[in-house]
Design a protein around this motif. Structure first.
Motif, PDB file in Angstrom:
ATOM      1  N   VAL A 176     -60.877  85.606 -50.001  1.00 31.45           N
ATOM      2  CA  VAL A 176     -62.297  85.280 -49.871  1.00 31.45           C
ATOM      3  C   VAL A 176     -62.805  84.528 -51.094  1.00 31.45           C
ATOM      4  N   SER A 177     -62.442  84.999 -52.293  1.00 34.34           N
ATOM      5  CA  SER A 177     -62.988  84.373 -53.490  1.00 34.34           C
ATOM      6  C   SER A 177     -62.381  83.003 -53.753  1.00 34.34           C
ATOM      7  N   VAL A 178     -61.086  82.835 -53.496  1.00 35.68           N
ATOM      8  CA  VAL A 178     -60.475  81.521 -53.702  1.00 35.68           C
ATOM      9  C   VAL A 178     -60.973  80.534 -52.655  1.00 35.68           C
ATOM     10  N   GLN A 179     -61.061  80.972 -51.401  1.00 36.47           N
ATOM     11  CA  GLN A 179     -61.567  80.084 -50.348  1.00 36.47           C
ATOM     12  C   GLN A 179     -63.000  79.675 -50.629  1.00 36.47           C
ATOM     13  N   GLY A 180     -63.843  80.657 -51.003  1.00 31.88           N
ATOM     14  CA  GLY A 180     -65.252  80.361 -51.221  1.00 31.88           C
ATOM     15  C   GLY A 180     -65.542  79.674 -52.537  1.00 31.88           C
ATOM     16  N   SER A 181     -64.935  80.162 -53.625  1.00 30.04           N
ATOM     17  CA  SER A 181     -65.279  79.650 -54.949  1.00 30.04           C
ATOM     18  C   SER A 181     -64.440  78.460 -55.380  1.00 30.04           C
ATOM     19  N   LEU A 182     -63.309  78.259 -54.763  1.00 29.21           N
ATOM     20  CA  LEU A 182     -62.463  77.131 -55.142  1.00 29.21           C
ATOM     21  C   LEU A 182     -62.509  76.043 -54.075  1.00 29.21           C
ATOM     22  N   ALA A 183     -61.990  76.345 -52.900  1.00 30.90           N
ATOM     23  CA  ALA A 183     -61.904  75.317 -51.854  1.00 30.90           C
ATOM     24  C   ALA A 183     -63.276  74.906 -51.336  1.00 30.90           C
ATOM     25  N   MET A 184     -64.081  75.874 -50.898  1.00 27.79           N
ATOM     26  CA  MET A 184     -65.376  75.537 -50.307  1.00 27.79           C
ATOM     27  C   MET A 184     -66.363  75.047 -51.356  1.00 27.79           C
ATOM     28  N   TYR A 185     -66.260  75.575 -52.568  1.00 22.57           N
ATOM     29  CA  TYR A 185     -67.167  75.117 -53.623  1.00 22.57           C
ATOM     30  C   TYR A 185     -66.965  73.628 -53.897  1.00 22.57           C
TER      31      TYR A 185
END
Length: 201
Positions: free
Chosen positions: A101-110
């Motif tokens: 969740v954090s990598v998808q949201g804070s890295l990829a989606m950000y």
């Protein structure tokens, strides 16, 4: 005789008095999802070494957890506190799912949120329709740094990161010391191959 009552451990910190009224509800939704969908299966996933990551990612997206702290693009736009509470609930079950969740949201989606002013990428339907162009933009941005530089940046921010490899490349690369295995407490990768005890199983 005085009657004893149990107190939830985190209640001692009075966390609920520090958050907005809607934030405990978000935490409760995630806690329910973890209790229904993750906790009953986590030990079996661990033992088998397999996890239905794609299916869980779809479920987490359906709950609105992916990129929940971002605004626009169909994201929930919650507070950083709500995002933290949601991640805390996921972490209680499995740190790998919290990382998802954090990598998808804070890295990829950000990256899309920060640099995605292109109208081709404004909505999910538009991103799907222009997938090839989006992949090209993301590759250009992500490939600007060496992999090791990206790994260092993520590690400095406490995000678990490592280069993608296979079991074969892991054994070929070796290790400077013992590495714990889920069934063998001190498996060494310096032997150039898996230990005989693993091959026999």
């Amino acid at each position: 005789m005085a009657q004893s009552r149990s107190i939830a451990p985190l209640a001692l910190f009075g966390v609920d008095t520090l958050v907005d009224p809607d934030e405990p509800a978000i935490r409760g939704t995630v806690r329910q999802f973890v209790g229904d969908r993750i906790a009953p299966h986590i030990s079996d996933w661990f033992e088998s070494g397999e996890i239905p990551a794609r299916e869980l990612a779809r479920d987490l997206g359906g709950l609105g957890l992916l990129g929940m702290h971002l605004e626009g693009y169909g994201c929930a736009g919650t507070s950083a506190t709500a995002y933290g509470l949601a991640c805390m609930e996921l972490e209680a079950a499995d740190s790998g799912l919290r990382s998802l969740v954090s990598v998808q949201g804070s890295l990829a989606m950000y990256a899309i949120w920060k640099h995605g002013s292109d109208p081709r990428f404004e909505t999910n339907a538009a991103r799907v329709a222009h997938r090839a162009e989006l992949v090209a933009v993301l590759k250009e941005r992500l490939m600007a740094d060496e992999a090791s530089a990206g790994e260092e940046k993520l590690s400095a921010r406490g995000v678990p990161a490592g280069q993608v490899g296979t079991v074969e490349t892991g054994f070929a690369r070796g290790s400077s010391g013992p590495r714990p295995d889920r069934r063998h407490a001190a498996t060494s990768l310096t032997t150039g191959g898996p230990p005989d005890s693993l091959l026999a199983q």
